[in-house]
Design an enzyme around this catalytic site. Sequence first.
Site: not given
Length: 170
Positions: A59, A62-64
């Site tokens: 996560l 994917q996010e940052s």
Amino acid sequence: EEDMLRPTTELGRQLDPASVDLFDAQLEEDLAVKEDKVFTDLNDAADKYEVPKNLLQALAKQESNFDNTAVSQTGVRGVLQVTEVTGEEMFKGTGVTFDVTNQDHQIEAGTKYLAKHIKDWKAKGFSDRQSQHLATASYNTGFSRVSDAIAATKKKNPTMQEIEDAGLIL
């Protein structure tokens, strides 16, 4: 000519090669420590909230791309892209004011939020794996949007494909 390629100090003096090598080594070490801190903090939060470490790391990737200074196209920031509203909700009752730019706050709030969604999906009768998948979808799109897609299948526990066919690409 080789001297022209060496870095200079603020005063314009050229750094000797040994100083440049030392600077490069320190920079690499600083970056490694920063990266290690992100992974250590993610793993600690995963343990605290009983979230699979690989799921939380995926996560964050994917996010940052593990970058707490990342800003999305919609203006959300941080390593786990936790919004101000969600962060405040996750910090409610702690006596701490959520700071969207604080990496520790991002990891704490984001992990707690993901764990909440996993728990909520499990309570609805989904398997561990499917609860995790639904939790990552609802982390980004919202619990109600995912719930609506599930309801559209007219099944209690549809497969991920059936949910996607109902109109939500996970």
